[in-house]
Design a protein around this motif. Structure first.
Motif, PDB file in Angstrom:
ATOM      1  N   ASN A  99       8.873  16.679 -28.326  1.00 16.92           N
ATOM      2  CA  ASN A  99       9.511  15.975 -27.223  1.00 16.92           C
ATOM      3  C   ASN A  99       9.634  14.497 -27.569  1.00 16.92           C
ATOM      4  N   ILE A 100      10.744  13.907 -27.155  1.00 15.28           N
ATOM      5  CA  ILE A 100      11.001  12.495 -27.416  1.00 15.28           C
ATOM      6  C   ILE A 100      11.362  11.801 -26.112  1.00 15.28           C
ATOM      7  N   SER A 101      10.878  10.574 -25.949  1.00 10.72           N
ATOM      8  CA  SER A 101      11.409   9.686 -24.911  1.00 10.72           C
ATOM      9  C   SER A 101      12.014   8.484 -25.617  1.00 10.72           C
ATOM     10  N   MET A 102      13.124   7.978 -25.069  1.00 12.19           N
ATOM     11  CA  MET A 102      13.789   6.805 -25.645  1.00 12.19           C
ATOM     12  C   MET A 102      14.063   5.792 -24.548  1.00 12.19           C
ATOM     13  N   GLU A 103      13.879   4.510 -24.895  1.00 10.00           N
ATOM     14  CA  GLU A 103      14.174   3.453 -23.940  1.00 10.00           C
ATOM     15  C   GLU A 103      14.600   2.203 -24.705  1.00 10.00           C
ATOM     16  N   ASN A 104      15.386   1.371 -24.059  1.00  8.46           N
ATOM     17  CA  ASN A 104      15.815   0.094 -24.624  1.00  8.46           C
ATOM     18  C   ASN A 104      14.600  -0.773 -24.965  1.00  8.46           C
ATOM     19  N   ASP A 105      14.704  -1.568 -26.040  1.00  9.33           N
ATOM     20  CA  ASP A 105      13.555  -2.341 -26.507  1.00  9.33           C
ATOM     21  C   ASP A 105      13.070  -3.386 -25.498  1.00  9.33           C
ATOM     22  N   ALA A 106      13.994  -4.069 -24.821  1.00  9.08           N
ATOM     23  CA  ALA A 106      13.579  -5.047 -23.811  1.00  9.08           C
ATOM     24  C   ALA A 106      12.886  -4.358 -22.640  1.00  9.08           C
ATOM     25  N   ASN A 107      13.379  -3.181 -22.262  1.00  7.03           N
ATOM     26  CA  ASN A 107      12.726  -2.424 -21.195  1.00  7.03           C
ATOM     27  C   ASN A 107      11.337  -1.967 -21.623  1.00  7.03           C
ATOM     28  N   CYS A 108      11.195  -1.579 -22.883  1.00  8.67           N
ATOM     29  CA  CYS A 108       9.869  -1.199 -23.391  1.00  8.67           C
ATOM     30  C   CYS A 108       8.905  -2.382 -23.315  1.00  8.67           C
ATOM     31  N   ALA A 109       9.366  -3.551 -23.745  1.00  8.55           N
ATOM     32  CA  ALA A 109       8.513  -4.744 -23.698  1.00  8.55           C
ATOM     33  C   ALA A 109       8.084  -5.046 -22.267  1.00  8.55           C
ATOM     34  N   LEU A 277       6.324  -1.208 -29.022  1.00 10.11           N
ATOM     35  CA  LEU A 277       5.558   0.015 -29.286  1.00 10.11           C
ATOM     36  C   LEU A 277       4.712   0.384 -28.065  1.00 10.11           C
ATOM     37  N   ARG A 278       4.036  -0.596 -27.487  1.00 11.35           N
ATOM     38  CA  ARG A 278       3.177  -0.323 -26.321  1.00 11.35           C
ATOM     39  C   ARG A 278       4.003   0.150 -25.133  1.00 11.35           C
ATOM     40  N   GLY A 279       5.190  -0.438 -24.972  1.00  7.60           N
ATOM     41  CA  GLY A 279       6.055  -0.026 -23.870  1.00  7.60           C
ATOM     42  C   GLY A 279       6.601   1.372 -24.057  1.00  7.60           C
ATOM     43  N   ALA A 280       6.811   1.769 -25.315  1.00  3.59           N
ATOM     44  CA  ALA A 280       7.280   3.133 -25.590  1.00  3.59           C
ATOM     45  C   ALA A 280       6.247   4.163 -25.165  1.00  3.59           C
ATOM     46  N   VAL A 281       4.968   3.781 -25.210  1.00  3.33           N
ATOM     47  CA  VAL A 281       3.895   4.657 -24.705  1.00  3.33           C
ATOM     48  C   VAL A 281       4.073   4.878 -23.207  1.00  3.33           C
ATOM     49  N   VAL A 282       4.260   3.775 -22.478  1.00  5.42           N
ATOM     50  CA  VAL A 282       4.413   3.852 -21.016  1.00  5.42           C
ATOM     51  C   VAL A 282       5.624   4.705 -20.659  1.00  5.42           C
ATOM     52  N   ASP A 283       6.719   4.494 -21.372  1.00  7.33           N
ATOM     53  CA  ASP A 283       7.938   5.254 -21.099  1.00  7.33           C
ATOM     54  C   ASP A 283       7.720   6.745 -21.364  1.00  7.33           C
ATOM     55  N   PHE A 284       7.031   7.077 -22.441  1.00  4.83           N
ATOM     56  CA  PHE A 284       6.760   8.498 -22.756  1.00  4.83           C
ATOM     57  C   PHE A 284       5.900   9.117 -21.658  1.00  4.83           C
ATOM     58  N   GLU A 285       4.876   8.397 -21.239  1.00  6.43           N
ATOM     59  CA  GLU A 285       3.973   8.929 -20.197  1.00  6.43           C
ATOM     60  C   GLU A 285       4.685   9.072 -18.859  1.00  6.43           C
ATOM     61  N   GLN A 286       5.611   8.141 -18.555  1.00  8.63           N
ATOM     62  CA  GLN A 286       6.394   8.272 -17.318  1.00  8.63           C
ATOM     63  C   GLN A 286       7.355   9.463 -17.404  1.00  8.63           C
ATOM     64  N   THR A 287       7.828   9.751 -18.618  1.00 10.88           N
ATOM     65  CA  THR A 287       8.795  10.841 -18.805  1.00 10.88           C
ATOM     66  C   THR A 287       8.119  12.209 -18.810  1.00 10.88           C
ATOM     67  N   TYR A 288       6.959  12.306 -19.447  1.00 13.58           N
ATOM     68  CA  TYR A 288       6.314  13.615 -19.642  1.00 13.58           C
ATOM     69  C   TYR A 288       4.918  13.727 -19.040  1.00 13.58           C
ATOM     70  N   GLY A 289       4.412  12.614 -18.478  1.00 13.66           N
ATOM     71  CA  GLY A 289       3.029  12.629 -17.987  1.00 13.66           C
ATOM     72  C   GLY A 289       2.838  13.451 -16.733  1.00 13.66           C
TER      73      GLY A 289
END
Length: 289
Positions: A99-109, A277-289
């Protein structure tokens, strides 16, 4: 949440790491490939290493461009034209087998700052990334507000005066360009700021123009969205005088607009290199958590 593989796609470098539930581990980076085929090969190779070493359960990706989370397409444009305007997420999921989650870099930050950075504890915040231009992100109730056309947070397109946008007036890169054009010199943004401190009148005028543009933009955003915090990111956030000078100019606006009782809470970001990178964690957890 199990271990998550992380990818931060940049124009010159792609960063990789693994979130082990508490912190980032397994940092590495690769030069950004020139073609889509090489891009697939590099990402698949690094994800395979993560699978073998860390037994990751999925991959969170920070990407340039306007990421459409509904379609898996990276819309818009960036320094990597080959990643745009086709369903890239399903292609990567097929290659990774995850499974993959993707988000814009500024949104991840912005999500990183919200989780445990300068915006920790807030339900809503605006994040301004000040670099070559001004980008950003809007977070409402802990979620990214993408907007009807994926333009949420594109603060740099707003007008600062009758002619120029916030991106054209509100960055140290533009400060240097204006100064160099007026003087015939070749100075960096930092050098112009140092010259302003030393009393160079031309430098002072250009630096003050930047602070005024940012203050006006932030004031307008506060009274448009009313966030709890406005977080400033980008290299200029390392300038120790940045926040105080923005606040001084906001006070001038508040004195001019008598009804303006609310003072924006403006802070510098906590994370720099690790933010995406840290924001990509949050996005993944919001998507699949």
């Amino acid at each position: 949440m199990s271990n998550i593989g992380l990818i931060d796609i940049g124009g010159t470098t792609i960063k990789f790491a693994v979130w082990d539930g508490q912190d980032l581990a397994g940092h590495t980076s690769r030069k950004t490939p020139a073609t889509l085929a090489e891009f697939y090969d590099v990402l698949t190779e690094e994800v395979l290493k993560m699978k073998n070493q860390f037994h990751i359960e999925g991959v969170g990706i920070s990407s340039p461009g306007a990421v459409n989370k509904k379609t898996g397409v990276i819309e818009g444009a960036s320094a990597l034209p080959y990643i745009h305007n086709f369903k890239i997420q399903p292609e990567l999921e097929k290659r990774f087998g995850l499974n993959i989650s993707m988000e814009n870099d500024a949104n991840c930050a912005a999500l990183a700052e919200l989780a445990d950075g300068a915006g920790q504890g807030a339900d809503s915040l605006l994040f301004l990334v000040i670099g070559t231009g001004v980008g950003g992100s809007v977070i409402i109730n802990h979620k990214i507000w993408h907007g009807a056309h994926l333009f949420g947070g594109e603060f740099g397109f707003t007008l600062s005066d009758d002619t120029y946008t916030l991106s054209e007036l509100g960055t140290s890169v533009r400060v240097a360009k204006r100064y160099n054009k007026k003087t015939g010199l070749e100075k960096s943004g930092k050098e112009v700021f140092d010259l302003a401190k030393a009393g160079d009148e031309t430098a002072k005028a250009e630096v003050n123009k930047m602070y005024w543009a940012l203050a006006k933009g932030i004031y307008n955003l506060q009274y448009s969205f009313d966030p709890e915090k406005i977080v400033i990111g980008g290299a200029v956030s390392n300038n120790p005088d940045l926040i105080s000078n923005i606040e001084k100019n906001i006070e001038k606006i508040r004195k001019q607009v008598k009804i303006a009782s609310l003072k924006p809470d403006v802070v510098s970001c906590k994370y720099t290199d690790q933010a995406n990178l840290r924001g990509a964690v949050v996005d993944f957890e919001q998507t699949y958590g």
